[in-house]
Design an enzyme around this catalytic site. Structure first.
Site, short mmCIF file in Angstrom:
data_model
loop_
_atom_site.label_atom_id
_atom_site.label_comp_id
_atom_site.label_asym_id
_atom_site.label_seq_id
_atom_site.Cartn_x
_atom_site.Cartn_y
_atom_site.Cartn_z
N HIS A 1 -29.86 -27.39 1.15
CA HIS A 1 -30.16 -26.06 1.70
C HIS A 1 -29.64 -24.93 0.82
O HIS A 1 -30.01 -23.77 1.02
CB HIS A 1 -29.61 -25.93 3.14
CG HIS A 1 -28.13 -25.75 3.24
ND1 HIS A 1 -27.26 -26.79 3.55
CD2 HIS A 1 -27.34 -24.67 3.07
CE1 HIS A 1 -26.02 -26.33 3.59
NE2 HIS A 1 -26.04 -25.05 3.29
N SER B 1 -20.67 -24.71 1.37
CA SER B 1 -21.69 -25.75 1.37
C SER B 1 -21.88 -26.33 -0.03
O SER B 1 -22.10 -25.59 -0.99
CB SER B 1 -23.02 -25.19 1.87
OG SER B 1 -22.95 -24.82 3.22
N ASP C 1 -29.56 -33.58 3.25
CA ASP C 1 -29.05 -32.32 2.73
C ASP C 1 -28.27 -32.51 1.43
O ASP C 1 -27.29 -31.82 1.17
CB ASP C 1 -28.17 -31.60 3.77
CG ASP C 1 -28.04 -30.11 3.48
OD1 ASP C 1 -28.90 -29.56 2.78
OD2 ASP C 1 -27.06 -29.49 3.97
#
Length: 491
Positions: free
Chosen positions: A136, A240, A166
């Site tokens: 993402h 992230s 992901d």
């Protein structure tokens, strides 16, 4: 002097650390709340005993993560992705008319803007320049740049990603890189100390620590196949793709999400999640070797076991996934699964419902051997299946001539979960549609999501293909496009 016991020394060290943390937080708060002053402040005398923490307490070194972090931080990077998007004009169709703009004196306006996303990454192979991050962070990016711990900024090459877990892999063309050693996430236990690293909110390289709160987490309101490490180490936006490491400085996870009922931008509340490195390593190996990720499947359809089904099948509780269809030639058929069987566990992992079995399948490789604990007509039995490759795309013409010119592909797990939250069992996505083909002329377009049809029930590609065993006289597809649904009559 009386020597302190080991518990007492540990408590003293923790008390000192807690006191320093409180001091640092107070100083930061005061610095943020008070306006900056141009004049220099008068020097303040600080007693020597308060100038720094002691290196030892009663001859014992104060615990510190600093030595480990010095080895690890050079492998942590900041990842910046950029995407050019078209800006809709408030003038509507007149925006492209130069006469209209000139007549009304309207200047040319920029039609595009560049959107940027911020994340983190970790170097796992210094020789090849491989960097792991989150899908993402780099999805749909026109370009990705990476800033190293030493300040170098480099353009990265996108090698591939897997939206369902992901995980993304990029490569940087740099020398003198430092890679982080990979650990074994299967060995993690609840209570193990871990450290999360990354670039939260663009502040720069940041370290937070905590423990493993849980392992094997699924059913979290984030996208993808799930087998998360849960930790109370702070994971915030920008973290992230950064590393989760153990106290030996080994990479055990890739930070991916934090949960806050008020939204991720509200900050961390001690519910952070990381992708186990054993899973991420497998995804990386597939992306390097083939550029895509393949998964194994049983080739069955299931539904949840409710109270009525549990009573009818003689189960003690409404738990498990009841088989409703077994596709011919599938791994499930070869293993002897039959409609009506209830799968209660897979490779010793408890199966509570249909989604949990689907999640288990999605984490398995093609060719994996899976032992299933099954209840059939009230009797327990054990079956072994060798998983076959899950199809990723279908040619519409091979299903029905009315679909000629279109291809169909599986939904990513994020979209599938969103559809479930809307009450839909699933569906599939339109891949390509050849302009002027039968499918095109009937109104089908790329990226349409097909959720229902007159051809029968389906939730994924195998069931969609099976639904055309008997071709309907009239083929109508219910399609989701741009947030609205409509019916298309395929001619």
């Amino acid at each position: 002097m009386r020597r302190l016991s080991t518990p007492t020394k540990t408590l003293l060290a923790l008390t000192l650390a807690a006191a320093f943390g409180g001091f640092a937080a107070t100083a930061l708060r005061e610095g943020l709340e008070q306006p900056a002053r141009a004049e220099s402040a008068a020097p303040v005398a600080v007693p020597a005993t308060m100038a720094s923490l002691p290196a030892t307490v009663e001859g014992q070194a104060v615990p510190s993560l600093a030595p480990m972090l010095k080895r690890v931080t050079p492998a942590v990077v900041s990842v910046y992705s950029r995407q050019t998007v078209r800006v809709a004009s408030p003038l509507g169709p007149f925006a492209d008319d130069p006469f209209f703009r000139r007549f009304f004196g309207i200047p040319d306006m920029p039609r595009e803007r560049v959107e940027r996303a911020l994340g983190s990454g970790v170097i796992i192979d210094a020789q090849n320049g491989y960097v792991l991050t989150n899908h993402h962070v780099v999805v749909n990016a026109d370009g990705v740049s990476v800033t190293l711990a030493d300040g170098r900024t480099l353009e990265a090459e996108f090698l591939g990603s897997d939206p369902d877990t992901d995980v993304a892999l990029i490569r940087i063309p740099a020398k003198n890189l430092t890679a982080i050693p990979l650990g074994n996430s299967d060995a993690l236990q609840v209570g193990d100390f871990v450290v999360a690293m990354g670039n939260p909110y663009g502040l720069g390289q940041t370290v937070t620590s905590g423990i493993v709160s849980a392992v094997g987490r699924s059913g979290i309101p984030v996208a993808g196949f799930q087998n998360f490490i849960q930790t109370d180490a702070s994971i915030n936006p920008g973290n992230s793709g950064g590393p989760l490491v153990n106290l030996r400085g080994e990479l055990v996870g890739i930070n991916t999400a934090s949960f806050n009922p008020r939204g991720s931008m509200a900050g961390n509340i001690g519910l952070g999640f990381a992708i186990p490195i054993n899973m991420a390593r497998n995804i990386k190996d597939q992306l390097v070797s083939t550029g895509e990720v393949k998964r194994g499947t049983l080739g069955i359809e299931t539904q949840n076991v409710d109270d009525r089904i549990a009573k009818g099948l003689g189960l003690d509780e409404p738990r498990g996934a009841v088989v409703t269809r077994v596709y011919p030639g599938s791994a499930g058929a070869a293993a002897g699964l039959q409609p009506g069987d209830v799968v209660l566990s897979a490779n010793g992992q408890r199966v509570d419902n249909s989604p949990s079995l689907h999640n288990f399948e999605g984490l398995q490789d093609v060719g994996s051997r899976v032992t299933l604990d099954v209840r059939r007509e009230g009797k327990a039995l054990q079956l072994t299946a060798t998983l076959k490759e899950s199809p990723r795309a279908l040619d519409g013409n091979a299903l029905d001539a009315r679909l000629a010119g279109a291809t169909f592909k599986e939904l990513d797990e994020g979209t599938r979960q969103q559809l479930r939250s809307m009450g839909a069992d699933g569906g599939l996505q339109v891949g390509t549609v050849t302009r002027g083909s039968r499918a095109w002329n009937s109104g089908l377009r790329p990226n349409d999501i097909v959720v229902e049809g007159s051809n029968g029930e389906f939730a994924d590609l195998p069931s969609f293909r099976a639904s055309f065993e008997k071709k309907p006289a009239q083929l109508v597809l219910r399609v989701l496009r741009g947030g609205t649904t409509g019916n298309l009559l395929m001619r």
